[in-house]
Design a protein around this motif. Structure first.
Motif, PDB file in Angstrom:
ATOM      1  N   ALA B 348       0.838  -1.199   0.000  1.00 19.68           N
ATOM      2  CA  ALA B 348       0.000   0.000   0.000  1.00 19.68           C
ATOM      3  C   ALA B 348       0.875   1.252   0.000  1.00 19.68           C
ATOM      4  N   TYR B 349       0.311   2.351  -0.489  1.00 19.82           N
ATOM      5  CA  TYR B 349       1.027   3.629  -0.552  1.00 19.82           C
ATOM      6  C   TYR B 349       1.492   4.059   0.838  1.00 19.82           C
ATOM      7  N   CYS B 350       0.638   3.849   1.817  1.00 16.96           N
ATOM      8  CA  CYS B 350       0.989   4.262   3.178  1.00 16.96           C
ATOM      9  C   CYS B 350       2.073   3.390   3.790  1.00 16.96           C
ATOM     10  N   PRO B 356      -2.027   4.078  -4.858  1.00 20.23           N
ATOM     11  CA  PRO B 356      -3.063   4.031  -3.820  1.00 20.23           C
ATOM     12  C   PRO B 356      -3.745   2.657  -3.821  1.00 20.23           C
ATOM     13  N   ASP B 360      -4.945   2.009   1.922  1.00 17.52           N
ATOM     14  CA  ASP B 360      -4.761   3.442   2.163  1.00 17.52           C
ATOM     15  C   ASP B 360      -6.073   4.104   2.590  1.00 17.52           C
ATOM     16  N   ARG B 363      -6.638   3.146   6.118  1.00 15.55           N
ATOM     17  CA  ARG B 363      -5.717   3.894   6.979  1.00 15.55           C
ATOM     18  C   ARG B 363      -6.203   5.326   7.160  1.00 15.55           C
ATOM     19  N   TYR B 364      -6.618   5.934   6.048  1.00 13.04           N
ATOM     20  CA  TYR B 364      -7.046   7.331   6.110  1.00 13.04           C
ATOM     21  C   TYR B 364      -8.245   7.483   7.052  1.00 13.04           C
ATOM     22  N   ARG B 375       0.865   9.692   4.230  1.00 10.64           N
ATOM     23  CA  ARG B 375       0.949   9.067   2.895  1.00 10.64           C
ATOM     24  C   ARG B 375      -0.421   8.524   2.459  1.00 10.64           C
ATOM     25  N   ALA B 376      -1.199   8.065   3.416  1.00 12.88           N
ATOM     26  CA  ALA B 376      -2.551   7.588   3.076  1.00 12.88           C
ATOM     27  C   ALA B 376      -3.368   8.748   2.524  1.00 12.88           C
ATOM     28  N   ALA B 379      -2.340   9.434  -0.872  1.00 11.88           N
ATOM     29  CA  ALA B 379      -2.894   8.427  -1.784  1.00 11.88           C
ATOM     30  C   ALA B 379      -4.306   8.821  -2.207  1.00 11.88           C
TER      31      ALA B 379
END
Lengths: 447, 582
Positions: B348-350, B356, B360, B363-364, B375-376, B379
């Motif tokens: 994942a991007y995060c 993305p 992500d 996470r966001y 980073r999330a 994304a």
């Protein structure tokens, strides 16, 4: 993609007796054949699971007397339920056609049911047809019976109904059970011509059968313009059938199916369980699915004499000509009877034999002649073995106000005095039942 | 108590666990090297410190591997060609079904009871032999074996024609490696032929893997039997498993992993969220539901028994694509400014990835606690057009991604439950006792699965619980899988012939014409003996009700057809704290 639906219900745990033709083994080899061929893996085949029909759907079409609880109905209700499953799938356009490959059969089961007749207790096709009319507003239905035996039950149920065309092609009733199905049986006063019987000579094979279909049955269907075609797909015209004397082949049955193009086919009889059923069922199913059935071949060869060529054709042509000029001859109820509502009533008397349990039913049908609708029907019936009596009042689909009122008047008059009375109000999807002058709810356990 | 080791080869990671006395003592995780599966398995094995667990009281009892070896080889079309020789007889046209491989057609026909209708044709046999000899000479030059499968319609009722044909060919070409369709003694002809084909084609690949694995295990001083997990969730000693039965063991492993940590009487749905796929299965009173039809792999329909698992292309690492661009690769348009790809492009991007992903979004929204929040958020902004890259829109798109995942899972659950409820029935009692309308609780496993729990619970209006050891649940499943096998009998007392579907065994029936109790005992004895020979526990043999069809000829009973089955059903040993442990 065009889809062909199938419900396969062989009732592997049900029979009418250990050595009875209608036994567990009957569809065993059909299952082996169809499964082994991989038919169920064809992309256009959709298999449905069986279901149980409810009593409301049965009693809308058939009068089960003295009451449903007196009969063993489980297996029959499933065969009916399977027919409804595919009926619903057809109307929902999930399938373009379908094969109800089930036992027990139903086409000898008639308007009134006192017991089992010709292995049938409930009429799968008739209940299906009326279900489609009730819930989907289907107007006109053609039922083409290609069982070797006359589809007398189906004929009886729709005899007075102008919106259901019943065609039965069968071995001549003078040579086979149930002994009916002659050209003269053409329908009631409001439905003359919607019953078509094509009795064929014993020994007729593919050629004669297909000729009768092409020259007689299919033109009648064309003229009738049905919304839906149902095929009572009995398989005992096959040359190996032990109970009949015809010579149709498995491929012939494929061709029959291809020509009829039924929306739904429902298995009826067929008791050559090794020699015919696996192959005939396969051919019918492939024909419905639009697959090549030309390689379906039963291992046995025809050993009976086959009628063919000019003689069989001219026999059918002559019979057809005779059929066309038959005129009705009604017996009207004379004078104005006290208890019959206003109008002209035709009286038809019949005696029906129940071969499974060996007893007779005495019946008088009274039909209200009507220019506007199918006409209300009033039936008095008596089981000659038990002397139980019952009455049926049927208000037809699309009944006119006068016929509808006539039905209510009959019920009002008889509900107090009749031993048993059933009202089939097809117009308003209502089924009412009186026992010893009390209304009984037969559907308490159903939703 | 003893030690069970489980290894599950996944698409991205290969997991290993060591379970001692019903407790997970060690776990390991390595990256899967698709071209070196044996190395991968050994690497995973070596990530466990086995020596530290072994003592006089604790010995390694089994090492069970769930591998994608054969699955991948079939899907990537890496298997050698097999000469497929068919005896279709009459009936449905061969080409009504699509055959993914070329074949030869010969005459010779049986009927549905296995009675011969037409014999083999001499001339055809000679012509075929010539064709195959030529092929064999070609193969020899390339240093390749020649493989041939003989498969006839209704050979599951009688193998006579297949055996005659095979014997003829073997005599002419002694180096030919052959297999028969009747060894896969179930309906139908099409699936049986293709199953036999795949199995023979995969034989050498599988044997090399198995021998290498056993050798490497022994070289590490471990004497425990090595077992392979099957598609139906059972395991079998590596020595006697048939290669094609090892396909799709991954989804089976995740189901078993949950089973090992659940009350053995309970009924529930298992949702296992992996990197790019989510597997959904059904457990009924502690028994995983088997698919009513054989497994479908690539272009092949098979007779391989598998668990009824719905696999959907959604996972924690699924790439989220903005609607613009890359449309071709997208599976289905979701009409929400983004869509979920069916593939993975790293983490994942995060977590430091480049694209993305669904993770992500979780996470966001604060639904998972691993990965970098900033980073999330980045994304999410990558998925939005310029001008919309601000907080309310981030939240909206993250929520939409979550909703879409949940919706896809809910849809698949619906399909699975409907399949179960709509299974065909052939007997009156089955139809009169329909399958109840359960409210299934859901058990969730997989990496970031807990992030979805609340949303899934709300969507399904069901309780959702998280399975323990969620990160290595498949390896737990492999370790704790029970052995399975079944013996399905088809007996025709009138023809005096019996067959066992699963093994292709055929024999003469010497018992009575109407054998009720006798035949049940016959099958039980046969199964017990063979189970023992195969190294399976015989004490769990379960018998299903037999079907008896009286055979009537002219109102006289001339025999019976009997169908019956005994089996070791799939299942899992329980981890401690979840029921009686092994």
């Amino acid at each position: 993609m065009k889809k062909t639906g199938i419900v396969f219900f062989p009732a592997f745990d049900w029979s009418l007796g250990e050595t009875h033709p209608e036994r567990e083994e009957r569809l065993l080899y059909t299952q082996e054949q169809i499964f082994e061929e991989g038919v169920m893996d064809l992309p256009q085949i959709k298999q449905y699971s069986p279901a149980v029909a409810n009593m409301q759907d049965v009693l809308r079409t058939q009068a089960v007397f003295p009451s449903p609880k007196h009969h063993e109905l489980d297996a029959h209700l499933i065969a009916v339920g399977c027919s409804l499953v595919l009926g619903k799938a057809l109307m929902a356009q999930e399938i373009t056609n379908g094969f109800v490959l089930v036992r027990p059969p139903g086409h000898h089961s008639a308007t009134v049911v006192w017991g089992n007749r010709g292995f049938c207790t409930l009429n799968n096709e008739a209940i299906l047809a009326n279900y489609l009319r009730t819930y989907y507003g289907v107007k006109k239905i053609a039922i083409i019976d290609t069982d070797v035996h006359h589809g007398d039950g189906t004929q009886d149920i729709f005899y007075y109904d102008p919106n259901v065309l019943c065609i039965s092609i069968h071995q001549d009733g003078r040579t086979l059970y149930p002994g009916t199905g002659f050209c003269e049986e053409k329908g009631g006063p409001n439905s003359w011509g919607t019953i078509v019987n094509i009795p064929l000579s014993p020994g007729t094979g593919d050629e004669g059968f297909l000729y009768a279909l092409e020259k007689w049955a299919l033109p009648a269907v064309e003229e009738f313009k049905p919304d839906i075609i149902i095929n009572s797909a009995g398989q005992d015209n096959h040359f190996t059938d032990p109970l009949a004397s015809m010579n149709v082949t498995a491929r012939g049955y494929g061709k029959i199916t291809e020509m009829i193009r039924p929306d739904l086919a429902v298995l009826e009889g067929g008791y050559s369980i090794q020699g015919a059923l696996p192959y005939v069922n396969l051919a019918i199913l492939l024909a419905l699915a639009g697959e090549d059935y030309s390689r379906v071949k039963e291992p046995q060869k025809i050993s009976r004499r086959v009628l063919h060529g000019e003689p069989v054709r001219s026999y059918i042509d002559n019979l057809h000509k005779y059929f066309q000029q038959i005129k009705p001859n009604w017996r009207y109820v004379q004078g104005q009877s006290k208890h019959l509502p206003a109008g002209k009533w035709v009286s038809v008397e019949k005696e029906i034999f129940y071969d499974t349990e060996m007893f007779r039913e005495q019946r008088q049908d009274l039909i209200r002649e009507c220019q506007h609708c199918g006409g209300t029907v009033f039936i008095n019936t008596r089981n000659q073995a038990t002397m139980e009596k019952a009455m049926l009042v049927k208000i037809p689909f699309e009944a006119c106000p006068a016929c509808e009122q006539a039905g209510y008047d009959l019920v009002e008059h008889y509900k107090k005095s009749a031993q048993t009375l059933l009202l089939q109000n097809q117009l308003h999807n209502q089924v009412l039942f009186w026992e010893k002058s009390k209304e009984v709810n037969l559907f308490a356990s159903e939703n | 108590m003893s030690i069970r080791i489980g290894i599950d080869v996944g698409g991205t990671y290969t997991d290993a666990v060591l379970i001692r006395s019903g407790q997970v003592r060690q776990t390991g995780k390595v990256l899967t090297k698709p071209d070196q599966l044996l190395d991968t398995v050994l690497e995973a094995l070596d990530s466990l410190n086995i020596a530290s667990e072994i003592s006089p009281k604790h010995e390694v009892e089994s090492i069970t591997v769930s591998t994608t070896l054969v699955t991948n080889a079939i899907l990537q079309k890496q298997l050698p060609e097999v000469e497929l020789i068919l005896l279709p007889g009459s009936g449905m046209k061969l080409t009504s079904l699509s055959w993914p491989v070329p074949y030869h057609v010969l005459s010779g026909e049986l009927d549905y009871r296995g009675r011969q209708i037409a014999a083999l044709d001499k001339q055809e046999l000679q012509d075929l032999t010539e064709t195959i000899i030529n092929k064999h000479l070609e193969n020899k030059q390339k240093n390749e074996k020649t493989l041939a499968v003989v498969s006839g319609k209704f050979s599951h009722r009688n193998y006579i024609l297949e055996q005659q044909l095979a014997a003829y060919l073997q005599k002419k070409i002694s180096e030919l490696s052959m297999a028969l369709g009747s060894e896969w003694g179930q309906s139908n002809f099409y699936r049986r032929s293709l199953t036999a084909y795949l199995n023979l084609a995969a034989q050498d690949l599988f044997t090399d893997f198995r021998d290498g694995l056993i050798k490497a295990v022994r070289a590490r001083g471990l004497q425990a039997p090595v077992k392979i997990l099957k598609a139906n969730g059972g395991m079998q000693p590596a020595e006697n498993i048939r290669p094609v039965e090892s396909i799709y063991s991954g989804p089976a492993a995740s189901l078993l992993g949950t089973l090992a940590q659940s009350n053995p009487e309970h009924t529930y749905i298992v949702v296992d969220i992996g990197g790019t796929t989510t597997d959904i299965g059904l457990v009924l009173s502690g028994k995983p539901l088997l698919s009513s039809r054989g497994a479908h792999i690539g272009d092949f329909l098979t007779n391989v028994h598998s668990l009824a698992v719905q696999s959907i292309a959604v996972g924690g690492d699924s790439v989220v694509l903005p609607t613009e661009g890359e449309q071709a690769a997208v599976e289905g348009k979701e009409n929400k400014n983004f869509s979920l790809a069916s593939y993975r492009l790293g983490p994942a991007y995060c977590l430091g990835g480049s694209k993305p992903t669904t993770t992500d979004a979780l996470r966001y929204l604060g639904l998972v606690d691993f990965g970098d929040y900033a980073r999330a958020e980045e994304a999410m902004s990558l998925l939005l057009p310029e001008g919309k890259r601000e907080t309310p829109y981030f939240r909206e798109i993250a929520q939409n991604i979550l909703d879409l995942m949940v919706e896809k899972i809910a849809e698949a659950i619906g399909i699975l439950v409907k399949q179960w409820r709509d299974e065909p029935a052939y007997k009156v009692w089955q139809v009169l006792n329909p399958r109840a309308d359960y409210k299934f609780p859901i058990k969730l496993s997989g990496g970031g699965a807990y992030g979805l729990a609340a949303a899934l619970a709300q969507r399904m209006n069901a309780t959702v619980t998280l399975t323990d050891h969620a990160m290595v649940v498949n390896a737990v499943g492999a370790a704790m899988a029970k052995p399975t096998f079944s013996w399905t009998l088809n007996l025709d007392t009138s023809l005096k012939r019996y067959r066992i579907e699963e093994t292709g065994e055929q024999g003469e029936w010497r018992g009575s014409l109407r054998p009720h109790r006798e035949v049940e005992q016959f099958l039980k004895t046969l199964a017990s003996k063979q189970a023992k020979d195969m190294g399976l526990d015989e004490y769990r043999l379960e018998m299903e009700p037999f079907d008896y069809f009286p055979l009537i000829e002219g109102y006289r009973t001339v025999g019976q057809i009997v169908r019956g089955r005994v089996h070791l059903p799939p299942g899992a040993f329980q981890l401690q704290d979840y029921g009686p442990s092994s």
